[in-house]
Design a protein around this motif. Structure first.
Motif, PDB file in Angstrom:
ATOM      1  N   ARG A  23       0.521  -1.520   0.455  1.00 34.27           N
ATOM      2  CA  ARG A  23      -0.045  -0.400  -0.012  1.00 34.27           C
ATOM      3  C   ARG A  23       0.358   1.578  -0.440  1.00 34.27           C
ATOM      4  O   ARG A  23       0.475   2.349  -0.387  1.00 34.27           O
ATOM      5  CB  ARG A  23      -0.860  -0.212   1.393  1.00 34.27           C
ATOM      6  N   ILE A  24       2.123   0.901   0.147  1.00 35.82           N
ATOM      7  CA  ILE A  24       3.407   2.223   0.251  1.00 35.82           C
ATOM      8  C   ILE A  24       3.154   3.481  -1.238  1.00 35.82           C
ATOM      9  O   ILE A  24       3.095   2.618  -2.177  1.00 35.82           O
ATOM     10  CB  ILE A  24       4.321   2.039   1.157  1.00 35.82           C
ATOM     11  N   LYS A  25       3.279   4.084  -1.018  1.00 38.27           N
ATOM     12  CA  LYS A  25       3.640   5.295  -1.942  1.00 38.27           C
ATOM     13  C   LYS A  25       4.402   6.398  -1.931  1.00 38.27           C
ATOM     14  O   LYS A  25       4.099   6.706  -0.033  1.00 38.27           O
ATOM     15  CB  LYS A  25       2.431   5.903  -2.775  1.00 38.27           C
ATOM     16  N   ILE A  26       5.027   6.590  -2.010  1.00 39.20           N
ATOM     17  CA  ILE A  26       6.077   8.394  -2.119  1.00 39.20           C
ATOM     18  C   ILE A  26       5.369   9.153  -1.775  1.00 39.20           C
ATOM     19  O   ILE A  26       5.603   8.853  -3.765  1.00 39.20           O
ATOM     20  CB  ILE A  26       6.747   7.429  -2.274  1.00 39.20           C
ATOM     21  N   ASP A  27       4.770   9.974  -2.071  1.00 36.13           N
ATOM     22  CA  ASP A  27       4.615  11.778  -2.057  1.00 36.13           C
ATOM     23  C   ASP A  27       5.645  12.302  -2.398  1.00 36.13           C
ATOM     24  O   ASP A  27       6.064  13.009  -1.164  1.00 36.13           O
ATOM     25  CB  ASP A  27       3.652  11.644  -0.512  1.00 36.13           C
ATOM     26  N   THR A  28       5.900  13.111  -3.654  1.00 38.13           N
ATOM     27  CA  THR A  28       6.587  14.346  -3.563  1.00 38.13           C
ATOM     28  C   THR A  28       6.020  15.587  -3.219  1.00 38.13           C
ATOM     29  O   THR A  28       6.944  16.376  -3.504  1.00 38.13           O
ATOM     30  CB  THR A  28       7.305  13.678  -4.873  1.00 38.13           C
ATOM     31  N   ASP A  29       4.590  15.405  -3.099  1.00 43.27           N
ATOM     32  CA  ASP A  29       4.633  16.734  -3.374  1.00 43.27           C
ATOM     33  C   ASP A  29       5.100  17.758  -1.749  1.00 43.27           C
ATOM     34  O   ASP A  29       4.563  17.028  -0.837  1.00 43.27           O
ATOM     35  CB  ASP A  29       2.966  16.797  -2.938  1.00 43.27           C
ATOM     36  N   VAL A  30       6.097  18.380  -2.140  1.00 46.85           N
ATOM     37  CA  VAL A  30       6.749  19.297  -1.298  1.00 46.85           C
ATOM     38  C   VAL A  30       5.209  19.655  -0.048  1.00 46.85           C
ATOM     39  O   VAL A  30       5.472  19.719   1.409  1.00 46.85           O
ATOM     40  CB  VAL A  30       7.759  20.031  -1.272  1.00 46.85           C
ATOM     41  N   LEU A  31       4.376  20.278  -0.513  1.00 46.13           N
ATOM     42  CA  LEU A  31       3.326  20.682   0.353  1.00 46.13           C
ATOM     43  C   LEU A  31       2.584  19.427   1.266  1.00 46.13           C
ATOM     44  O   LEU A  31       2.204  20.360   2.365  1.00 46.13           O
ATOM     45  CB  LEU A  31       1.459  21.154  -0.774  1.00 46.13           C
ATOM     46  N   SER A  32       3.284  18.185   1.066  1.00 49.48           N
ATOM     47  CA  SER A  32       2.018  17.325   1.872  1.00 49.48           C
ATOM     48  C   SER A  32       2.745  17.559   3.383  1.00 49.48           C
ATOM     49  O   SER A  32       1.957  17.214   4.490  1.00 49.48           O
ATOM     50  CB  SER A  32       1.994  15.879   1.449  1.00 49.48           C
ATOM     51  N   VAL A  33       3.667  18.169   3.529  1.00 47.93           N
ATOM     52  CA  VAL A  33       4.404  18.015   4.767  1.00 47.93           C
ATOM     53  C   VAL A  33       3.902  19.424   5.381  1.00 47.93           C
ATOM     54  O   VAL A  33       5.059  19.376   7.004  1.00 47.93           O
ATOM     55  CB  VAL A  33       6.508  17.997   5.296  1.00 47.93           C
ATOM     56  N   LEU A  34       3.257  20.415   5.019  1.00 45.71           N
ATOM     57  CA  LEU A  34       2.931  21.604   5.643  1.00 45.71           C
ATOM     58  C   LEU A  34       1.173  21.155   6.268  1.00 45.71           C
ATOM     59  O   LEU A  34       0.765  20.051   5.287  1.00 45.71           O
ATOM     60  CB  LEU A  34       2.585  22.611   4.665  1.00 45.71           C
TER      61      LEU A  34
END
Length: 788
Positions: A23-34
Motif C-alpha cells: 500500500r505504500i506510495k512515496i508522496d513527492t508533493d512538498v506541500l504534504s509536509v505542511l
C-alpha cells in the motif's frame, strides 16, 4: 508444539506487513509536509490542482552558437516526439496560431460577458457614422506604434475588439517574434510536451522521461543544441527518485557500518547474522504498519529506516553485552535486559508519539512510524534475539577487568562545569541557532530540473516574476462572484494603505460568467455580427489588408453564435481552452476557481505582521499562493511546536522516568544529563553554522528519546552493580557507547542524503546523539554517585 504459537503469530505478522508494504506510495508533493489548514498551503494546493500542469513537461532548447532558427528546430522536435507516441500533444508556438477560430470565439465571449457600458461604446464606435473614424485611428496606431506587441495588436485589430478590459494584458509576454516561446536574443526556445496518459507517480514520470531522453537527446546532439527538462513531471521524478535512493542508500550504508562496528565489538559472525535478520524483520514489520496506517509516506517520513535501525540495534547490542555478564543463559539475559529494553522502548515511543501534537503533518507521520517501529523492535529483540544470543554467543570471554573510562565524582562535576561555561559563553556571545525555511530544502541538491527552470527565468523574465497568485474559489457561480467583488474591494484598500509593498493587483473579474451582463449584451453583439459585411467593407476601403482583417473576421463570425450560448458556457476550442486554463476553472455544475495576481515589492522580506495584513485582505474563498509566503507562515508553526509539542513531551518524559526509577535522584540525574546535552548541542550547532528548520526540529524528540534510553540503561546498570563503575563500564557502558555510535552512523548516513532537509536532520541528530551518549556514559554515573 510448545512455543509453536509464537512462530504461527510471526508468520501472520509477516503476511500482514507484506500486505501493508504493497500500500505504500512515496508522496513527492512538498506541500504534504505542511498543515492542510494553513491558508498559504491551501492557496498553493488550489493553484496546483487546477492551474498547474501536472502532466506537462517543459523543454528548454538552447543554441550556444546563436546561428540557428530555433522556431524551425522546435517544430522539427515536435514532429519527432509526436511520431514516437510519447506525447498527447506538443506546443512550440501559441495555440491561437493553429486554432484562430477558437480565439475568435474567446474574444466574442469576453464581450458577451463584459460590462454593458463597454459593449455600448464598442457598438457606437462601429456604427455607420463612427466606423470610418475608428478605422482611421487604428491605422494611425499601427503607423506610430513603437513596441512590437502594439504593432501586432493594432495591425490585426481594426475594430478594437482587443480593447476589452480583460484582454489588455493578454499579449504582454509577446514582445518578441516567438510569442513567449522564443527568447529575446533568439538563443532559447520553449517546448511543452503533454504526457500521453496520466502520470500517477514519480516512477511513471521517471519512466516517461527516460523514453523521451532516448528520442530527444540524440536529436539535439545531431542538431548541435542543448536541451533542459523541467516542469512537474521532471521535479516529481527527481524528488521521488532521490527519496527512494536516500531510503535505500542510507539504510544500506547504515547496515554495513553498524555491522562492521558490531562485529568488531562482539567478534561473532553468528551474532551479526542474527542481529541482521531481526533488524530486517523489524524494518519489514514497521514498513507494513506504515502502509496500513498511512499508505502515502511524505518526504519527512522517508528517512525512518535509518532512524529505526539506529535505535533498535541498541537493544541488540545491550543484549549481547549483558550476555557476557550473565553466562549466556536465556532466562538470565532476559532478566537483566528486558526491563531496561522495554522501559527504554516505551519512553522513546511515547516521545515520538507525542509528535502527533505537532502542527506539521510530516513530523507527525515520522513520529508515528518510528514509534511503532521502536515498540516492534523491542518486542522482537526480546523474543527472538535473546535466545539466539544465548545459543550462538556461548563460550565468549566474560566481560570484566580493572580498567574504567567513566569519570568519578570529581571528574564528572569538573566536566559538567567546563561544558556549561563553554556552551553558555557561546550562546551568550554568538546567539542561539536561527530558524530557517527555504523550499530548496525539499528539492534534490543537484537538480537538473531546477537548473533548467532557473535558465528559463533568465531567458524569459516573465517566468521569474515574484508576483503572487490570487485564487478565488466558490461552490457556486454566485459565490465566486461574491468573493471576487469582496477581493477587489479588500485589495484596493490594501494597495491604497500599503503602496510601498503592494505594487499591482489584477483580479480578472471579466473572465467569470456574469449572467446579468450576458443577458444585457446578447442583442447588441448579435447586431454587430449582422453588420459583418458593412464593417469588413469599411475596413477594406480604409486600407486594411486581408491578413489584417483576419482576427476581426473571426470575431464577427463568432458573435451571432456566441450570443445564443446559455449562461455558464465557455469557449471550448483549443486556443480558447489554452488561454482559459490559466485564468478560470469552472466546475460542470457551477462554481470553481478564478486566478488573479498580486505583485509585491519584496515578498521575500515579509514577516508575520505583513502576512497577517495579506490574510485579512483574503479571507474565506480568497487565497494567496506563493512560495515566498511559506517562510513567514511556517516559522510561527515551528515556534508553536516548541510550546505545544515539546513542553507536553517534557512532562510525559518526567512521568515515564518516575515510573521507571521511582527515585527522585535518578529522575533529576537523567533530566540533568539531557538538559546538559541539549545545551551543548545548541552551542555546537552555532559553531557549525547549523539552523533549525521544519524537518530537523524532528531531531529534538529523537534526542530526548535516545537520551532517555542511555540514561535508563546506565542508571539501571549502576543500580544492578551497586554503584560499581567498573561493572557499568564493562557491561552497559560499552554497550551504550556502541548504541550511540550505531545510532550516530544511522543519522550520519542521512547527512549525505540528496535532499537538504533530510541531510540537515541527519547532521543535527548526529551531533545530538554523540553528545548525549558521551554525557550519559562518562559523566552521568559520577554525577549520580558511585562506589569506589
Amino acid at each position: 508444539m510448545r512455543g509453536a504459537w509464537k512462530w504461527m503469530l510471526l508468520v501472520v505478522v509477516i503476511l500482514a506487513a507484506g500486505a501493508g508494504i504493497r500500500r505504500i506510495k512515496i508522496d513527492t508533493d512538498v506541500l504534504s509536509v505542511l498543515p492542510s489548514e494553513l491558508p498559504e498551503a491551501k492557496g498553493l494546493r488550489a493553484f496546483q490542482e487546477v492551474f498547474s500542469r501536472d502532466e506537462e513537461l517543459v523543454l528548454l532548447l538552447h543554441d550556444p552558437s546563436g546561428d540557428q532558427d530555433l522556431s524551425v528546430r522546435a517544430e522539427e522536435l515536435a514532429a519527432e516526439v509526436m511520431k514516437t507516441g510519447l506525447a498527447r500533444g506538443v506546443r512550440y508556438r501559441p495555440r491561437w496560431q493553429d486554432d484562430p477560430a477558437g480565439l475568435g470565439e474567446l474574444f466574442a465571449w469576453l464581450w458577451l460577458n463584459g460590462d454593458p457600458a463597454e459593449v455600448g461604446r464598442l457598438q457606437e464606435s462601429l456604427s455607420a457614422d463612427e466606423v470610418s473614424d475608428t478605422l482611421e485611428a487604428s491605422l494611425e496606431r499601427v503607423a506610430t506604434a513603437l513596441e512590437g506587441s502594439e504593432i501586432m495588436l493594432s495591425a490585426h485589430d481594426p475594430f478594437g475588439f482587443l480593447n476589452h478590459p480583460a484582454m489588455r494584458g493578454f499579449f504582454e509576454a509577446s514582445e518578441h517574434g516567438g510569442e513567449g516561446f522564443l527568447s529575446g536574443d533568439g538563443t532559447w526556445h520553449l517546448v511543452f510536451i503533454d504526457a500521453p496518459a496520466p502520470v500517477p507517480g514519480y516512477k511513471e514520470a521517471g519512466a516517461w522521461l527516460e523514453k523521451l531522453h532516448e528520442t530527444i537527446d540524440p536529436w539535439a546532439k545531431k542538431q548541435g543544441l542543448e536541451v533542459g527538462y523541467t516542469g512537474d513531471p521532471a521535479f516529481e521524478a527527481e524528488i521521488g527518485g532521490a527519496m527512494e535512493g536516500d531510503m535505500s542508500g542510507t539504510a544500506t550504508l547504515t547496515s554495513i557500518l553498524i555491522g562492521l562496528l558490531f562485529l568488531l565489538m562482539q567478534r561473532r559472525h553468528g551474532l551479526l547474522l542474527g542481529l541482521g535478520g531481526v533488524l530486517a524483520l523489524v524494518f519489514f514489520v514497521t514498513a507494513g504498519m506504515a502502509g496500513w496506517i498511512y499508505g502515502d509516506l511524505s518526504i519527512m517520513a522517508a528517512g525512518f529506516a535509518a532512524i529505526l535501525l539506529g535505535l533498535v540495534v541498541d537493544y541488540g547490542v545491550l543484549i549481547c553485552q549483558e550476555a557476557k555478564l550473565c553466562g549466556h543463559d536465556t532466562a538470565a539475559i532476559r532478566s537483566a535486559t528486558t526491563p531496561s529494553i522495554l522501559w527504554a522502548a516505551a519512553t522513546t515511543a511515547a516521545v515520538f508519539f507525542a509528535l502527533n501534537l505537532s502542527g506539521m503533518p510530516g513530523i507527525s507521520q515520522l513520529g508515528t512510524v518510528v514509534a511503532c517501529g521502536v515498540v516492534a523492535g523491542a518486542v522482537l529483540m526480546v523474543i527472538l534475539f535473546v535466545p539466539w544470543v544465548a545459543k550462538v554467543g556461548a563460550g565468549r570471554t566474560t566481560a570484566g577487568g580493572d580498567s574504567c573510562a567513566i569519570f568519578g565524582r570529581r571528574g564528572a562535576w569538573t566536566g559538567l562545569a567546563v561544558l556549561v561555561m563553554a556552551a553558555m559563553g557561546t550562546l551568550i556571545f554568538r546567539g542561539v541557532p536561527g530558524v530557517a525555511f527555504d523550499r530548496s530544502l525539499l528539492r534534490p541538491r543537484d537538480s537538473q530540473a531546477m537548473e533548467t527552470f532557473e535558465n528559463i527565468q533568465r531567458a524569459f523574465p516573465e517566468w521569474g516574476s515574484p508576483a503572487l497568485k490570487l485564487v478565488v474559489e466558490g461552490a457556486t457561480d454566485e459565490e465566486v462572484r461574491g468573493h471576487v467583488v469582496r477581493a477587489e474591494e479588500d485589495f484596493a484598500k490594501l494597495q491604497s494603505a500599503w503602496p510601498e509593498q503592494v505594487k499591482r493587483v489584477d483580479i480578472p473579474a471579466g473572465w467569470w460568467p456574469a449572467p446579468e451582463h450576458i443577458e444585457a449584451n446578447r442583442a447588441a453583439l448579435a447586431q454587430l455580427g449582422e453588420a459583418r459585411e458593412r464593417l469588413l467593407q469599411a475596413a477594406d476601403e480604409v486600407g486594411f489588408s486581408e491578413e489584417g482583417l483576419g482576427l476581426g473576421k473571426l470575431v464577427l463570425e463568432a458573435l451571432p453564435k456566441v450570443a445564443t450560448w446559455p449562461v455558464g458556457q465557455l469557449p471550448a476550442g483549443g486556443a480558447a481552452e489554452e488561454i482559459l486554463r490559466g485564468v478560470v476553472s469552472r466546475n460542470q455544475n457551477g462554481g470553481g476557481r478564478l486566478l488573479g495576481t498580486v505583485e509585491l515589492e519584496a515578498p521575500e522580506d515579509l514577516d508575520m505582521e505583513d502576512l497577517t495584513r495579506l490574510r485579512k485582505a483574503g479571507g474565506d474563498g480568497v487565497m494567496l499562493a506563493g512560495w515566498a509566503l511559506l517562510r513567514p507562515a511556517v516559522l510561527p508553526l515551528v515556534k508553536k511546536d516548541v510550546m505545544e509539542v515539546f513542553l507536553p513531551m517534557a512532562g510525559l518524559m518526567l512521568l515515564m522516568l518516575a515510573l521507571v526509577f521511582r527515585n527522585l535522584r535518578d529522575v533529576l540525574a537523567s533530566v540533568g544529563a539531557m538538559a546538559l546535552s541539549g545545551l551543548v548541542l545548541l552551542a555546537a550547532m552555532r559553531w557549525l553554522g547549523l539552523e533549525w528548520n521544519f524537518l530537523n526540529i524532528a531531531a529534538t524528540p529523537l534526542l530526548l528519546g535516545t537520551g532517555l534510553d542511555y540514561g535508563i540503561h546506565i542508571l539501571l546498570a549502576l543500580k544492578r552493580g551497586d554503584g560499581d563503575l567498573r561493572h557499568v563500564w564493562h557491561g552497559t557502558g560499552k554497550a551504550v557507547l556502541f548504541c550511540g555510535a550505531s545510532t550516530a552512523i544511522g543519522f550520519g548516513s542521512l547527512a549525505f542524503a540528496s535532499i537538504d532537509a533530510l541531510a540537515s536532520l541527519g547532521k543535527v541528530a548526529l551531533l545530538g546523539i554523540l553528545i548525549s551518549m558521551a554525557v550519559s556514559v562518562f559523566l552521568l554515573p559520577g554525577l549520580r554517585g558511585h562506589r569506589s
